[in-house]
Scaffold this motif. Sequence first.
Motif, PDB file in Angstrom:
ATOM      1  N   VAL A  30      17.650  79.974  12.247  1.00  0.00           N
ATOM      2  CA  VAL A  30      18.666  80.720  12.995  1.00  0.00           C
ATOM      3  C   VAL A  30      18.376  80.493  14.473  1.00  0.00           C
ATOM      4  CG1 VAL A  30      19.629  82.986  13.523  1.00  0.00           C
ATOM      5  CG2 VAL A  30      18.915  82.448  11.184  1.00  0.00           C
ATOM      6  N   GLU A  31      19.334  79.898  15.172  1.00  0.00           N
ATOM      7  CA  GLU A  31      19.123  79.522  16.568  1.00  0.00           C
ATOM      8  C   GLU A  31      19.994  80.345  17.505  1.00  0.00           C
ATOM      9  OE1 GLU A  31      19.747  75.640  19.513  1.00  0.00           O
ATOM     10  OE2 GLU A  31      19.745  75.377  17.332  1.00  0.00           O
ATOM     11  N   GLY A  32      19.388  80.829  18.573  1.00  0.00           N
ATOM     12  CA  GLY A  32      20.139  81.555  19.587  1.00  0.00           C
ATOM     13  C   GLY A  32      19.588  82.954  19.806  1.00  0.00           C
ATOM     14  N   GLU A  33      19.490  83.343  21.057  1.00  0.00           N
ATOM     15  CA  GLU A  33      18.889  84.635  21.397  1.00  0.00           C
ATOM     16  C   GLU A  33      19.664  85.807  20.806  1.00  0.00           C
ATOM     17  OE1 GLU A  33      17.738  87.240  25.405  1.00  0.00           O
ATOM     18  OE2 GLU A  33      18.367  85.135  25.589  1.00  0.00           O
ATOM     19  N   ARG A  34      20.978  85.801  20.962  1.00  0.00           N
ATOM     20  CA  ARG A  34      21.767  86.943  20.503  1.00  0.00           C
ATOM     21  C   ARG A  34      21.726  87.087  18.985  1.00  0.00           C
ATOM     22  NH1 ARG A  34      28.333  87.882  21.140  1.00  0.00           N
ATOM     23  NH2 ARG A  34      28.428  89.684  19.747  1.00  0.00           N
ATOM     24  N   ILE A  35      21.950  85.986  18.268  1.00  0.00           N
ATOM     25  CA  ILE A  35      22.015  86.087  16.814  1.00  0.00           C
ATOM     26  C   ILE A  35      20.655  86.449  16.228  1.00  0.00           C
ATOM     27  CG2 ILE A  35      21.704  83.605  16.453  1.00  0.00           C
ATOM     28  CD1 ILE A  35      23.499  83.823  14.017  1.00  0.00           C
ATOM     29  N   VAL A  36      19.566  85.914  16.786  1.00  0.00           N
ATOM     30  CA  VAL A  36      18.235  86.276  16.290  1.00  0.00           C
ATOM     31  C   VAL A  36      17.985  87.764  16.516  1.00  0.00           C
ATOM     32  CG1 VAL A  36      15.750  85.981  16.657  1.00  0.00           C
ATOM     33  CG2 VAL A  36      17.240  83.973  16.536  1.00  0.00           C
ATOM     34  N   ARG A  37      18.333  88.242  17.697  1.00  0.00           N
ATOM     35  CA  ARG A  37      18.136  89.665  17.997  1.00  0.00           C
ATOM     36  C   ARG A  37      18.981  90.543  17.064  1.00  0.00           C
ATOM     37  NH1 ARG A  37      19.058  89.424  22.931  1.00  0.00           N
ATOM     38  NH2 ARG A  37      16.935  89.537  23.738  1.00  0.00           N
ATOM     39  N   ASP A  38      20.228  90.137  16.830  1.00  0.00           N
ATOM     40  CA  ASP A  38      21.118  90.929  15.977  1.00  0.00           C
ATOM     41  C   ASP A  38      20.627  90.970  14.530  1.00  0.00           C
ATOM     42  OD1 ASP A  38      22.705  91.413  18.148  1.00  0.00           O
ATOM     43  OD2 ASP A  38      24.315  90.034  17.570  1.00  0.00           O
ATOM     44  N   GLY A  92      16.856  78.784  23.728  1.00  0.00           N
ATOM     45  CA  GLY A  92      15.405  78.851  23.826  1.00  0.00           C
ATOM     46  C   GLY A  92      14.669  79.521  22.690  1.00  0.00           C
ATOM     47  N   VAL A  93      15.350  79.830  21.585  1.00  0.00           N
ATOM     48  CA  VAL A  93      14.651  80.446  20.458  1.00  0.00           C
ATOM     49  C   VAL A  93      15.279  80.001  19.140  1.00  0.00           C
ATOM     50  CG1 VAL A  93      16.079  82.535  20.596  1.00  0.00           C
ATOM     51  CG2 VAL A  93      13.886  82.612  19.389  1.00  0.00           C
ATOM     52  N   VAL A  94      14.412  79.698  18.182  1.00  0.00           N
ATOM     53  CA  VAL A  94      14.809  79.404  16.806  1.00  0.00           C
ATOM     54  C   VAL A  94      13.888  80.218  15.901  1.00  0.00           C
ATOM     55  CG1 VAL A  94      14.949  77.664  14.989  1.00  0.00           C
ATOM     56  CG2 VAL A  94      15.606  77.067  17.324  1.00  0.00           C
ATOM     57  N   ALA A  95      14.470  80.975  14.978  1.00  0.00           N
ATOM     58  CA  ALA A  95      13.670  81.786  14.060  1.00  0.00           C
ATOM     59  C   ALA A  95      13.880  81.317  12.627  1.00  0.00           C
ATOM     60  CB  ALA A  95      14.033  83.265  14.191  1.00  0.00           C
ATOM     61  N   ILE A  96      12.883  81.561  11.793  1.00  0.00           N
ATOM     62  CA  ILE A  96      12.931  81.147  10.392  1.00  0.00           C
ATOM     63  C   ILE A  96      13.048  82.379   9.504  1.00  0.00           C
ATOM     64  CG2 ILE A  96      11.718  79.955   8.534  1.00  0.00           C
ATOM     65  CD1 ILE A  96      10.272  78.319  10.657  1.00  0.00           C
ATOM     66  N   PHE A  97      14.085  82.382   8.658  1.00  0.00           N
ATOM     67  CA  PHE A  97      14.329  83.490   7.735  1.00  0.00           C
ATOM     68  C   PHE A  97      14.397  82.969   6.306  1.00  0.00           C
ATOM     69  CE2 PHE A  97      16.029  84.960  11.754  1.00  0.00           C
ATOM     70  CZ  PHE A  97      15.717  86.311  11.788  1.00  0.00           C
ATOM     71  N   ASP A  98      14.168  83.877   5.352  1.00  0.00           N
ATOM     72  CA  ASP A  98      14.378  83.535   3.944  1.00  0.00           C
ATOM     73  C   ASP A  98      15.865  83.373   3.676  1.00  0.00           C
ATOM     74  OD1 ASP A  98      11.717  83.576   3.097  1.00  0.00           O
ATOM     75  OD2 ASP A  98      11.756  85.737   2.720  1.00  0.00           O
ATOM     76  N   LEU A  99      16.210  82.422   2.815  1.00  0.00           N
ATOM     77  CA  LEU A  99      17.597  82.293   2.381  1.00  0.00           C
ATOM     78  C   LEU A  99      17.998  83.548   1.608  1.00  0.00           C
ATOM     79  CD1 LEU A  99      17.637  78.619   1.047  1.00  0.00           C
ATOM     80  CD2 LEU A  99      18.906  79.467   3.026  1.00  0.00           C
ATOM     81  N   PRO A 100      19.132  84.155   1.936  1.00  0.00           N
ATOM     82  CA  PRO A 100      19.599  85.294   1.134  1.00  0.00           C
ATOM     83  C   PRO A 100      19.809  84.860  -0.319  1.00  0.00           C
ATOM     84  CG  PRO A 100      20.833  85.127   3.187  1.00  0.00           C
ATOM     85  CD  PRO A 100      20.031  83.864   3.063  1.00  0.00           C
ATOM     86  N   ARG A 158      25.199  79.605  13.149  1.00  0.00           N
ATOM     87  CA  ARG A 158      25.564  80.082  14.488  1.00  0.00           C
ATOM     88  C   ARG A 158      26.992  80.606  14.506  1.00  0.00           C
ATOM     89  NH1 ARG A 158      23.470  75.297  15.923  1.00  0.00           N
ATOM     90  NH2 ARG A 158      25.471  74.504  16.676  1.00  0.00           N
ATOM     91  N   ALA A 159      27.903  79.872  13.871  1.00  0.00           N
ATOM     92  CA  ALA A 159      29.305  80.296  13.857  1.00  0.00           C
ATOM     93  C   ALA A 159      29.490  81.603  13.107  1.00  0.00           C
ATOM     94  CB  ALA A 159      30.174  79.204  13.236  1.00  0.00           C
TER      95      ALA A 159
END
Length: 260
Positions: A30-38, A92-100, A158-159
């Motif tokens: 998941v890439e992007g500051e806003r989406i990672v924070r959300d 400036g940020v990419v986070a790694i999450f488990d696939l739902p 992202r979309a």
Amino acid sequence: MNERLSKTKLKDIRALTTAKGRAEAGRFLVEGERIVRDVVAKGISAHVAIFDEEALHSKPTLQKLAASFNDRALLAEPKDFLAIADTENSQGVVAIFDLPKPGCQMAAKTQRASFLVLDNVRDPGNMGTVFRHASAFSCAGIFLVRGCCDPFNPKAVRASMGGVFDVAYEMDVEAEALAARFKKDGVALFACENVKDARNAFDATLPSHCAFIIGGETEGIHPAWKTLGAQSVAIPQSARMESLNAAVAASIVLALRYRA
């Protein structure tokens, strides 16, 4: 001091940019500051977050986000960060999450429910937008059949603006099996297509449980859906355009159902 991204970890993370790598690891980016924070604000925990050290030094909001990850924040040199980022001008940020976990449940008979069936939707931007609006309009589930792109493609994620975490889904679904499942559970099947015998989607009185088939950008809805019991509904439009964008069509029918 945050740990630096090692070459070994970089290789593992780069594998998540492919559908095969995501499927094997059960994780996605998941890439992007806003989406990672959300996403984190929803209570969903990331395994790790990688920060571009140059961006981190210049953005206080990014520094605050990195601090929230504690020892799960990794620093990457700009060239290494670009190797995992999907955008040219990354935040400036990419986070790694488990696939739902996949799986759609049919709603109780007393509840109103709308499902989407995506048929050959190949564009990641459209796919992500469908998930975003499906979340906004309380879609009960999305079924992906016949050649759809991966909804966990970085561009699709992202979309979706986090919608991929909100909406139940199933991938690689067989049309015949899905139609039989809908019939068994009392879900009416509608093909969204601008054909002569289609009912006007704005005027039609639809049952409480509906599934709307949305065709892809090039081929549209496969004719076989008609033999599987799908009825045609059309979104009124001028003759200037042959058809609507797949994500737009999905959003309109879901909004109509949500309003009703």
